[in-house]
Design an enzyme around this catalytic site. Structure first.
Site, PDB file in Angstrom:
ATOM      1  N   SER A 138       1.276  -6.081  10.076  1.00 59.12           N
ATOM      2  CA  SER A 138       2.370  -5.460  10.833  1.00 59.12           C
ATOM      3  C   SER A 138       3.440  -6.519  11.052  1.00 59.12           C
ATOM      4  O   SER A 138       3.146  -7.725  11.028  1.00 59.12           O
ATOM      5  CB  SER A 138       1.862  -4.978  12.189  1.00 59.12           C
ATOM      6  OG  SER A 138       2.944  -4.543  13.005  1.00 59.12           O
ATOM      7  N   TYR A 151      -2.700  -5.798  20.075  1.00 59.93           N
ATOM      8  CA  TYR A 151      -2.172  -5.466  18.751  1.00 59.93           C
ATOM      9  C   TYR A 151      -1.473  -6.686  18.140  1.00 59.93           C
ATOM     10  O   TYR A 151      -1.743  -7.074  17.000  1.00 59.93           O
ATOM     11  CB  TYR A 151      -1.198  -4.281  18.869  1.00 59.93           C
ATOM     12  CG  TYR A 151      -0.801  -3.665  17.539  1.00 59.93           C
ATOM     13  CD1 TYR A 151      -1.695  -2.882  16.814  1.00 59.93           C
ATOM     14  CD2 TYR A 151       0.472  -3.855  17.014  1.00 59.93           C
ATOM     15  CE1 TYR A 151      -1.331  -2.301  15.600  1.00 59.93           C
ATOM     16  CE2 TYR A 151       0.851  -3.282  15.803  1.00 59.93           C
ATOM     17  CZ  TYR A 151      -0.062  -2.503  15.098  1.00 59.93           C
ATOM     18  OH  TYR A 151       0.307  -1.944  13.893  1.00 59.93           O
TER      19      TYR A 151
HETATM   20  P1  NAD Z   1      -2.331   6.299  11.434  1.00 57.83           P
HETATM   21  O1  NAD Z   1      -2.874   6.399  12.813  1.00 57.83           O
HETATM   22  O2  NAD Z   1      -1.569   7.433  10.856  1.00 57.83           O
HETATM   23  O3  NAD Z   1      -3.492   5.906  10.406  1.00 57.83           O
HETATM   24  C1  NAD Z   1      -4.542   5.030  10.731  1.00 57.83           C
HETATM   25  C2  NAD Z   1      -5.785   5.579  10.082  1.00 57.83           C
HETATM   26  O4  NAD Z   1      -6.833   4.643  10.275  1.00 57.83           O
HETATM   27  C3  NAD Z   1      -6.235   6.913  10.704  1.00 57.83           C
HETATM   28  O5  NAD Z   1      -6.366   7.908   9.701  1.00 57.83           O
HETATM   29  C4  NAD Z   1      -7.557   6.577  11.364  1.00 57.83           C
HETATM   30  O6  NAD Z   1      -8.510   7.647  11.318  1.00 57.83           O
HETATM   31  C5  NAD Z   1      -8.015   5.381  10.533  1.00 57.83           C
HETATM   32  N1  NAD Z   1      -8.968   4.554  11.268  1.00 57.83           N
HETATM   33  C6  NAD Z   1      -8.828   4.045  12.525  1.00 57.83           C
HETATM   34  N2  NAD Z   1      -9.950   3.400  12.880  1.00 57.83           N
HETATM   35  C7  NAD Z   1     -10.802   3.494  11.822  1.00 57.83           C
HETATM   36  C8  NAD Z   1     -12.122   3.042  11.602  1.00 57.83           C
HETATM   37  N3  NAD Z   1     -12.806   2.355  12.536  1.00 57.83           N
HETATM   38  N4  NAD Z   1     -12.694   3.311  10.402  1.00 57.83           N
HETATM   39  C9  NAD Z   1     -12.022   4.008   9.451  1.00 57.83           C
HETATM   40  N5  NAD Z   1     -10.777   4.487   9.618  1.00 57.83           N
HETATM   41  C10 NAD Z   1     -10.184   4.227  10.800  1.00 57.83           C
HETATM   42  O7  NAD Z   1      -1.425   4.989  11.445  1.00 57.83           O
HETATM   43  P2  NAD Z   1      -0.556   4.297  10.309  1.00 57.83           P
HETATM   44  O8  NAD Z   1       0.747   4.040  10.927  1.00 57.83           O
HETATM   45  O9  NAD Z   1      -0.657   4.985   8.996  1.00 57.83           O
HETATM   46  O10 NAD Z   1      -1.341   2.905  10.254  1.00 57.83           O
HETATM   47  C11 NAD Z   1      -1.852   2.322   9.067  1.00 57.83           C
HETATM   48  C12 NAD Z   1      -1.785   0.817   9.222  1.00 57.83           C
HETATM   49  O11 NAD Z   1      -0.407   0.431   9.329  1.00 57.83           O
HETATM   50  C13 NAD Z   1      -2.474   0.273  10.482  1.00 57.83           C
HETATM   51  O12 NAD Z   1      -3.155  -0.920  10.158  1.00 57.83           O
HETATM   52  C14 NAD Z   1      -1.307  -0.016  11.412  1.00 57.83           C
HETATM   53  O13 NAD Z   1      -1.613  -1.000  12.359  1.00 57.83           O
HETATM   54  C15 NAD Z   1      -0.251  -0.455  10.418  1.00 57.83           C
HETATM   55  N6  NAD Z   1       1.130  -0.394  10.908  1.00 57.83           N
HETATM   56  C16 NAD Z   1       1.681   0.777  11.342  1.00 57.83           C
HETATM   57  C17 NAD Z   1       2.999   0.788  11.806  1.00 57.83           C
HETATM   58  C18 NAD Z   1       3.670   2.036  12.313  1.00 57.83           C
HETATM   59  O14 NAD Z   1       4.759   1.941  12.913  1.00 57.83           O
HETATM   60  N7  NAD Z   1       3.120   3.219  12.102  1.00 57.83           N
HETATM   61  C19 NAD Z   1       3.753  -0.401  11.809  1.00 57.83           C
HETATM   62  C20 NAD Z   1       3.142  -1.567  11.344  1.00 57.83           C
HETATM   63  C21 NAD Z   1       1.839  -1.552  10.884  1.00 57.83           C
END
Ligand code: NAD
Length: 244
Positions: A138, A151
């Site tokens: 991130s 986080y």
């Molecule tokens: P999201 O919540 O849509 O997807 C996250 C997915 O991870 C979900 O489908 C959830 O079921 C799965 N998950 C969570 N815990 C789990 C576990 N223990 N085992 C298996 N699956 C698990 O969020 P996203 O935004 O698509 O996030 C994806 C990645 O991107 C994450 O690592 C997040 O930190 C990172 N990220 C997101 C953003 C943002 O603004 N959305 C910004 C920077 C980084």
């Protein structure tokens, strides 16, 4: 890396960014895309939408045996794994007052799961002398004050782990990238806004929230150019460069 004919695994594959990556990898010609997620029904729905090259798997990335089983099953089905995306992540609210359970969960999902998946997938990649590890970190792993404390701390650790892996295995054919988006329009961001997470509010106020498909664009470009840091937001790239 060119995706044509490749075998890719994406954890958190049912989420916003994971699903966008699954669709994009298939469109780029991947031979197999494993959509792995805690939410097995959602993973099945994403795999069905992606098409016949996709395959769904339910797992909890915090349980090392389940991660090992996912890797072993994929290698049995498809022969090997070219690209492993440790993408599952959780956001937790609050600063120092975050409960120890929240710190523990953030550590287990955002960092330790990356260690477990890398441990499981690396032997096969090293045996073939090639492989790609994509760690979704991130912008909160590069900059401060854009996320809540557990986080921010765990995402900094995830970037550090990815950097260590990149340096340690680069002479053995292993490429590593750290994907560091800032604000992406996914259920995680929506939930963060709904529950008042500081990081989600800072991101929304910046007005620079991207569609997950733009993150997938950045990943494809980053893989092709073999970049360590994949930074879908140009403003984050500027800050990261300034820090360097
Ligand atoms: P999201 O919540 O849509 O997807 C996250 C997915 O991870 C979900 O489908 C959830 O079921 C799965 N998950 C969570 N815990 C789990 C576990 N223990 N085992 C298996 N699956 C698990 O969020 P996203 O935004 O698509 O996030 C994806 C990645 O991107 C994450 O690592 C997040 O930190 C990172 N990220 C997101 C953003 C943002 O603004 N959305 C910004 C920077 C980084």
């Amino acid at each position: 890396m060119n995706l044509t004919g490749r075998v890719a695994v994406i954890t958190g594959g049912a989420g916003g960014i994971g699903a966008a990556l699954a669709h994009r990898f298939a469109a780029e010609g991947a031979a197999a895309v494993v959509v792995a997620d805690f939410d097995a029904d959602a993973a099945r729905a994403v795999a069905a939408a992606v098409g016949p090259v996709a395959h769904a798997a339910g797992l909890d990335v915090t349980v090392e045996e389940q991660v090992r089983a996912l890797v072993a099953d994929t290698e049995r089905r498809y022969g090997h794994i070219d690209l492993f995306c440790a993408n599952a992540g959780v956001a937790t609210a609050a600063g120092l007052d975050a409960a120890d359970a929240d710190w523990d969960r953030a550590w287990r999902v955002n960092v330790l799961a990356h260690v477990h998946s890398t441990r499981a997938v690396l032997p096969g990649m090293l045996a073939r002398g090639q492989g790609y590890l994509l760690h979704t970190c991130s912008a909160a792993g590069l900059l401060t004050a854009v996320g809540d404390a557990p986080y921010t701390a765990t995402k900094h650790a995830a970037v550090g782990l990815a950097e260590w892996l990149a340096v340690t295995y680069r002479d053995q054919g292993i490429r590593v990238s750290a994907l560091c988006p800032q604000g992406v329009d996914t259920p995680m961001l929506a939930e963060g806004l709904a529950t008042g997470h500081l990081g989600a509010r800072v991101i929304a106020a910046s007005g620079a929230v991207l569609h997950p498909d733009r993150v997938a664009d950045a990943v494809i470009a980053g893989l092709a150019e073999e970049r360590f840091l994949i930074l879908p937001h140009p403003e984050v790239a500027q800050h990261a460069l300034r820090r360097a």
